[in-house]
Motif scaffolding. Structure first.
Motif, PDB file in Angstrom:
ATOM      1  N   PRO A 219       0.816  -1.223   0.000  1.00  0.00           N
ATOM      2  CA  PRO A 219       0.000   0.000   0.000  1.00  0.00           C
ATOM      3  C   PRO A 219       0.850   1.273   0.000  1.00  0.00           C
ATOM      4  CG  PRO A 219      -0.829  -1.580   1.599  1.00  0.00           C
ATOM      5  CD  PRO A 219       0.481  -2.107   1.123  1.00  0.00           C
ATOM      6  N   ALA A 220       1.985   1.254   0.712  1.00  0.00           N
ATOM      7  CA  ALA A 220       2.850   2.445   0.742  1.00  0.00           C
ATOM      8  C   ALA A 220       3.365   2.778  -0.648  1.00  0.00           C
ATOM      9  CB  ALA A 220       4.014   2.222   1.708  1.00  0.00           C
ATOM     10  N   LEU A 221       3.649   1.750  -1.440  1.00  0.00           N
ATOM     11  CA  LEU A 221       4.098   1.967  -2.810  1.00  0.00           C
ATOM     12  C   LEU A 221       2.997   2.611  -3.639  1.00  0.00           C
ATOM     13  CD1 LEU A 221       6.159   1.542  -5.113  1.00  0.00           C
ATOM     14  CD2 LEU A 221       5.189  -0.745  -5.419  1.00  0.00           C
ATOM     15  N   ARG A 222       1.768   2.165  -3.458  1.00  0.00           N
ATOM     16  CA  ARG A 222       0.654   2.751  -4.213  1.00  0.00           C
ATOM     17  C   ARG A 222       0.462   4.220  -3.849  1.00  0.00           C
ATOM     18  NH1 ARG A 222      -1.720  -2.318  -2.883  1.00  0.00           N
ATOM     19  NH2 ARG A 222      -3.050  -1.372  -1.287  1.00  0.00           N
ATOM     20  N   ARG A 223       0.526   4.515  -2.546  1.00  0.00           N
ATOM     21  CA  ARG A 223       0.359   5.911  -2.117  1.00  0.00           C
ATOM     22  C   ARG A 223       1.472   6.795  -2.678  1.00  0.00           C
ATOM     23  NH1 ARG A 223      -0.983   3.351   2.831  1.00  0.00           N
ATOM     24  NH2 ARG A 223       1.132   3.710   3.622  1.00  0.00           N
ATOM     25  N   ALA A 224       2.706   6.315  -2.606  1.00  0.00           N
ATOM     26  CA  ALA A 224       3.828   7.101  -3.123  1.00  0.00           C
ATOM     27  C   ALA A 224       3.709   7.313  -4.628  1.00  0.00           C
ATOM     28  CB  ALA A 224       5.140   6.399  -2.791  1.00  0.00           C
ATOM     29  N   THR A 225       3.265   6.284  -5.342  1.00  0.00           N
ATOM     30  CA  THR A 225       3.114   6.393  -6.801  1.00  0.00           C
ATOM     31  C   THR A 225       2.077   7.430  -7.170  1.00  0.00           C
ATOM     32  OG1 THR A 225       3.739   4.066  -7.062  1.00  0.00           O
ATOM     33  CG2 THR A 225       2.586   5.113  -8.902  1.00  0.00           C
ATOM     34  N   TRP A 226       0.914   7.373  -6.511  1.00  0.00           N
ATOM     35  CA  TRP A 226      -0.131   8.357  -6.804  1.00  0.00           C
ATOM     36  C   TRP A 226       0.314   9.773  -6.445  1.00  0.00           C
ATOM     37  CZ3 TRP A 226      -3.629   7.589 -10.152  1.00  0.00           C
ATOM     38  CH2 TRP A 226      -4.242   6.338 -10.319  1.00  0.00           C
ATOM     39  N   ALA A 227       0.990   9.916  -5.312  1.00  0.00           N
ATOM     40  CA  ALA A 227       1.448  11.244  -4.903  1.00  0.00           C
ATOM     41  C   ALA A 227       2.437  11.818  -5.915  1.00  0.00           C
ATOM     42  CB  ALA A 227       2.091  11.172  -3.515  1.00  0.00           C
ATOM     43  N   GLN A 228       3.397  11.001  -6.335  1.00  0.00           N
ATOM     44  CA  GLN A 228       4.383  11.481  -7.299  1.00  0.00           C
ATOM     45  C   GLN A 228       3.744  11.764  -8.658  1.00  0.00           C
ATOM     46  OE1 GLN A 228       7.654  12.285  -6.826  1.00  0.00           O
ATOM     47  NE2 GLN A 228       7.117  12.055  -4.680  1.00  0.00           N
ATOM     48  N   ALA A 229       2.763  10.955  -9.039  1.00  0.00           N
ATOM     49  CA  ALA A 229       2.085  11.181 -10.314  1.00  0.00           C
ATOM     50  C   ALA A 229       1.350  12.523 -10.312  1.00  0.00           C
ATOM     51  CB  ALA A 229       1.114  10.036 -10.602  1.00  0.00           C
ATOM     52  N   MET A 230       0.649  12.807  -9.230  1.00  0.00           N
ATOM     53  CA  MET A 230      -0.083  14.065  -9.146  1.00  0.00           C
ATOM     54  C   MET A 230       0.867  15.266  -9.114  1.00  0.00           C
ATOM     55  SD  MET A 230      -3.272  13.302  -9.324  1.00  0.00           S
ATOM     56  CE  MET A 230      -2.687  12.027 -10.446  1.00  0.00           C
ATOM     57  N   LEU A 231       1.989  15.118  -8.394  1.00  0.00           N
ATOM     58  CA  LEU A 231       2.988  16.187  -8.374  1.00  0.00           C
ATOM     59  C   LEU A 231       3.545  16.437  -9.764  1.00  0.00           C
ATOM     60  CD1 LEU A 231       4.930  15.280  -5.101  1.00  0.00           C
ATOM     61  CD2 LEU A 231       3.654  17.390  -5.507  1.00  0.00           C
TER      62      LEU A 231
END
Length: 277
Positions: A219-231
């Motif tokens: 789950p931490a990987l998914r959160r980091a991926t979405w955060a970086q994508a939005m940034l």
């Protein structure tokens, strides 16, 4: 992989030759900078190629799309093959794509080159894990932080440099100088970057399939991926529209002024080694 010793040169306090760490930082910065050279000079570029603002806006869009595809399809190659060979191949292809962009006779060629630049600029994501692999574990955070400083400065200062160069010599010179820079990075890498043993023997298809398993399991990987994508989306949207707005009324500012906005974030990039430590 055990970090390689360099008997011909005294290593720094991190166990790696300082010039190797510097090379990895410069390589990461120059390769990722290729994604952003176009942004401050979109107005100049569109005028020279007789293209609309909408068509010019596709240049950074395809850069980012190519980069996303490259991370998905090309970044895993560093686990399957000698990362040094991957770095050299991508440096050569990136230099070629930049040269094609600089010599593009029209918008279609430039757009194709932009996609290729994005795909091959993922060599930045080979320099960073190369540093992590070579560094001793007790110094890994500091070494990776130093290389990330190079990468972040490449993102931020690429706009400053390209804006200034485009204002003096034109937008084509930016691409051609960048192509020469990647040739030099490739030559230096061939001389100083050591060979790497592959970390897996699974096939390319299985390697890509493993990404889905990682996505489901962490789950931490998914959160980091979405955060970086939005940034990344917000970051690119800001720069792609800023330049067009500055070019027109009421500002009438050129590419150099647009590129100078990149200086605002340079100080933050210098914090990466401190965060790594």
């Amino acid at each position: 992989m055990t970090p390689i010793q360099y008997p011909h040169e005294a290593p720094g306090h991190t166990g790696l030759p300082r010039r190797l760490v510097l090379l990895l930082a410069i390589g990461a910065g120059m390769s990722v900078a290729s994604l952003y050279y176009s942004q401050p000079m979109l107005g100049v570029l569109a005028g020279d190629l007789h293209a609309s603002a909408q068509a010019a806006g596709l240049v950074p869009t395809l850069n980012q799309l190519g980069y996303a595809l490259g991370i998905l399809l090309c970044a895993p190659l560093g686990d399957r093959y000698d990362r040094r060979r991957v770095i050299l191949a991508k440096c050569g292809l990136l230099a070629l794509a930049l040269a094609v962009g600089g010599l593009a006779p029209g918008m279609v060629t430039l757009l194709c080159a932009s996609l290729a630049i994005g795909l091959t600029a993922t060599v930045a994501q080979d320099f960073v894990p190369a540093a992590a692999t070579l560094a001793r574990i007790e110094h890994r955070g500091r070494i990776v932080g130093t290389v990330m400083t190079g990468l972040l400065l490449g993102i931020l200062l690429s706009r400053v440099g390209s804006g200034l160069i485009a204002g003096v010599w034109g937008w084509r010179a930016v691409y051609l100088i960048a192509a020469l820079g990647m040739v030099l990075v490739g030559l230096a890498s061939a001389r100083w970057v050591p060979r790497f043993e592959p970390t897996t023997t699974v096939g390319y298809g299985a390697l890509l399939a493993s990404l889905a398993a990682l996505w489901r399991s962490h789950p931490a990987l998914r959160r980091a991926t979405w955060a970086q994508a939005m940034l990344a989306v917000g970051f690119s949207a800001f720069w792609s529209t800023l330049v067009v707005m500055l070019q027109g009324a009421p500002f009438h500012l050129g590419s150099a002024a647009a590129g100078a906005f990149g200086l605002a974030g340079a100080a933050g990039a210098l914090m990466a080694p401190i965060a790594g430590r």
